[in-house]
Design a protein around this motif. Structure first.
Motif, short mmCIF file in Angstrom:
data_model
loop_
_atom_site.label_atom_id
_atom_site.label_comp_id
_atom_site.label_asym_id
_atom_site.label_seq_id
_atom_site.Cartn_x
_atom_site.Cartn_y
_atom_site.Cartn_z
N PRO A 1 1.11 -0.95 0.10
CA PRO A 1 -0.42 0.30 0.17
C PRO A 1 0.88 1.05 0.47
N GLN A 2 0.06 2.46 -0.45
CA GLN A 2 0.94 3.86 -0.54
C GLN A 2 1.51 4.07 0.58
N GLU A 3 0.80 4.12 1.64
CA GLU A 3 1.32 4.42 2.82
C GLU A 3 2.57 3.75 3.54
N VAL A 4 2.42 2.62 2.57
CA VAL A 4 4.12 1.76 3.75
C VAL A 4 4.85 2.39 2.60
N GLN A 5 4.51 2.26 1.69
CA GLN A 5 5.85 2.45 0.21
C GLN A 5 6.35 3.77 0.65
N THR A 6 5.63 4.95 1.40
CA THR A 6 6.65 6.15 1.34
C THR A 6 7.05 6.50 2.48
N GLN A 7 7.08 5.25 3.60
CA GLN A 7 7.76 5.12 5.08
C GLN A 7 9.16 3.80 4.57
#
Length: 79
Positions: free
Chosen positions: A31-37
């Motif tokens: 998911p995008q929210e994981v990728q940003t971290q």
């Protein structure tokens, strides 16, 4: 033949040993929210239960195996 079979707790070799599966996961599949971290990583390693549930995501293969062993699990690589 496509039937489920319960191998029990001895499937990993030692009594009480629980098998988990370690496999690489592309960051783009998360998911995008994981990728940003993730700060530029292109892949992580996932630890999965035999039923397919993802138990953990970690930075490298060594850490995945160490995490499994620290939790009395027997890690197996999956490609």
């Amino acid at each position: 033949m496509n039937a489920e079979y319960d191998f029990g707790t001895e499937a990993g070799g030692q009594t009480g040993e629980r098998i988990v599966y370690v496999r690489p996961v592309a960051v783009t599949d998360l998911p995008q929210e994981v990728q940003t971290q993730l700060g530029g990583l292109d892949h992580l390693y996932a630890v999965h239960a035999p039923n397919g549930d993802r138990l953990a995501l970690v930075k490298d293969r060594w850490m995945a195996f160490a995490l499994a062993r620290q939790n009395d699990m027997a890690p197996v690589s999956v490609h």
